[in-house]
Design an enzyme around this catalytic site. Structure first.
Site, PDB file in Angstrom:
ATOM      1  N   GLY A   5       6.215  32.289  19.496  1.00  0.00           N
ATOM      2  CA  GLY A   5       5.098  33.183  19.166  1.00  0.00           C
ATOM      3  C   GLY A   5       5.302  34.551  19.804  1.00  0.00           C
ATOM      4  N   GLY A  27       2.747  29.805  24.397  1.00  0.00           N
ATOM      5  CA  GLY A  27       1.474  30.426  24.026  1.00  0.00           C
ATOM      6  C   GLY A  27       0.455  29.413  23.543  1.00  0.00           C
ATOM      7  N   LYS A  41      -2.708  24.676  19.201  1.00  0.00           N
ATOM      8  CA  LYS A  41      -1.452  25.411  19.076  1.00  0.00           C
ATOM      9  C   LYS A  41      -0.858  25.157  17.694  1.00  0.00           C
ATOM     10  CE  LYS A  41       1.751  25.292  22.160  1.00  0.00           C
ATOM     11  NZ  LYS A  41       2.087  26.656  21.754  1.00  0.00           N
ATOM     12  N   GLY A  70       2.264  29.341  14.948  1.00  0.00           N
ATOM     13  CA  GLY A  70       3.623  29.749  14.553  1.00  0.00           C
ATOM     14  C   GLY A  70       4.414  28.615  13.933  1.00  0.00           C
ATOM     15  N   GLU A 106       7.016  22.009  20.188  1.00  0.00           N
ATOM     16  CA  GLU A 106       6.250  22.490  21.353  1.00  0.00           C
ATOM     17  C   GLU A 106       5.662  21.325  22.138  1.00  0.00           C
ATOM     18  OE1 GLU A 106       4.831  26.904  19.871  1.00  0.00           O
ATOM     19  OE2 GLU A 106       3.578  25.209  19.365  1.00  0.00           O
TER      20      GLU A 106
HETATM   21  C1  5RP Z   1       3.417  28.605  17.804  1.00  0.00           C
HETATM   22  C2  5RP Z   1       2.294  28.600  18.767  1.00  0.00           C
HETATM   23  C3  5RP Z   1       2.031  29.873  19.469  1.00  0.00           C
HETATM   24  O1  5RP Z   1       2.224  29.681  20.834  1.00  0.00           O
HETATM   25  C4  5RP Z   1       0.629  30.312  19.169  1.00  0.00           C
HETATM   26  O2  5RP Z   1       0.487  30.428  17.772  1.00  0.00           O
HETATM   27  C5  5RP Z   1       0.293  31.646  19.829  1.00  0.00           C
HETATM   28  O3  5RP Z   1       1.060  32.652  19.275  1.00  0.00           O
HETATM   29  P1  5RP Z   1       0.937  34.185  19.706  1.00  0.00           P
HETATM   30  O4  5RP Z   1       1.426  34.274  21.116  1.00  0.00           O
HETATM   31  O5  5RP Z   1       1.812  34.903  18.714  1.00  0.00           O
HETATM   32  O6  5RP Z   1      -0.504  34.596  19.577  1.00  0.00           O
HETATM   33  O7  5RP Z   1       1.627  27.627  19.010  1.00  0.00           O
HETATM   34  O8  5RP Z   1       3.508  27.402  17.090  1.00  0.00           O
END
Ligand code: 5RP
Length: 227
Positions: free
Chosen positions: A29, A84, A96, A99, A105
């Site tokens: 992310g 993230g 989560k 992304g 993850e």
């Molecule tokens: C990806 C995730 C990311 O950590 C989450 O979407 C946060 O992204 P960002 O830091 O771009 O806001 O879970 O699968």
């Protein structure tokens, strides 16, 4: 308004928490991007670590920056994972997978002694569920899986990538489920979601977060034990 300042502040601060000799999980992310960027800088300055990334994108970033990568088939225990979140509440429960990397993850978060969460302040919520819940499902027979989810009142959109269906790094689909109106226990609901054949993983991350690094738009970041 872009919160890149806050994301960068959080990502850079989190990179300071990595110590020599550690095995590190690298998140995915835009906030994790800044963390990896700073970690590369620290490695170039002499920090010695090994890492495994939660997505092809983060893996490519780390490899291009010269970080030594652990192969997935060699993954055992990690010292920390820094990643993230889309939402995190006061009990440090999370959604989560915005992304699309939720499956890897979760494997990497569970392999780590501590998962450190890097967020900008907009990710802090009173109650989970305003952000859609990503659910990774197999393409095989996916309408039947979506129907079983619908019977649990878990409904949403299959994620798209332009004209095509979005595919995760694992070749699966994502259902982005609208959880806004759900009033019962989300943890109990998650057990039901995960018991459906063809559901690979959900974006609920229960009891996994350790410290949380929160970035603010004025460019400062704080490491918090509790929220
Ligand atoms: C990806 C995730 C990311 O950590 C989450 O979407 C946060 O992204 P960002 O830091 O771009 O806001 O879970 O699968």
């Amino acid at each position: 308004m872009s919160n890149d300042n806050a994301k960068q502040a959080a990502g850079y601060k989190a990179a300071e928490l990595v110590e020599d000799g550690m095995k590190v999980g690298l998140g995915t992310g835009s906030t994790a991007y800044f963390f990896i960027e700073k970690l590369i800088e620290r490695c170039k300055a002499g920090l010695k670590i090994e890492a495994i990334a939660t997505s092809k994108k983060s893996s490519e970033q780390a490899e291009a920056g010269g970080i030594k990568l652990i192969l997935p088939e060699q993954l055992q225990c990690l010292d920390i994972d820094i990643d993230g979140a889309d939402e995190i509440d006061h009990h440090k429960q999370m959604i989560k997978g915005g992304g699309g990397a939720l499956f890897r993850e979760k494997i990497i978060a569970c392999a780590a002694k501590e998962m450190i969460v890097v967020i900008d302040e907009t990710k802090l919520v009173e109650k989970l569920g305003a952000h859609p819940l990503p659910i990774e499902i197999t393409p095989y027979g996916h309408p039947s899986i979506i129907e079983k989810l619908r019977r649990l009142e878990v409904c949403g959109e299959v994620r798209r990538d332009g004209e095509k269906l979005y595919l995760t790094d694992n070749g699966n689909l994502i259902l982005d489920a609208n959880m806004g109106g759900y009033t019962q226990s989300l943890q109990e609901l998650d057990q039901k979601i995960l018991s459906i054949p063809g559901v690979i993983e959900s974006g609920f991350f229960w009891n996994l977060a350790g410290r949380v690094v929160v970035g603010y738009n004025d460019g400062h970041a704080e490491v918090k034990e509790s929220l």
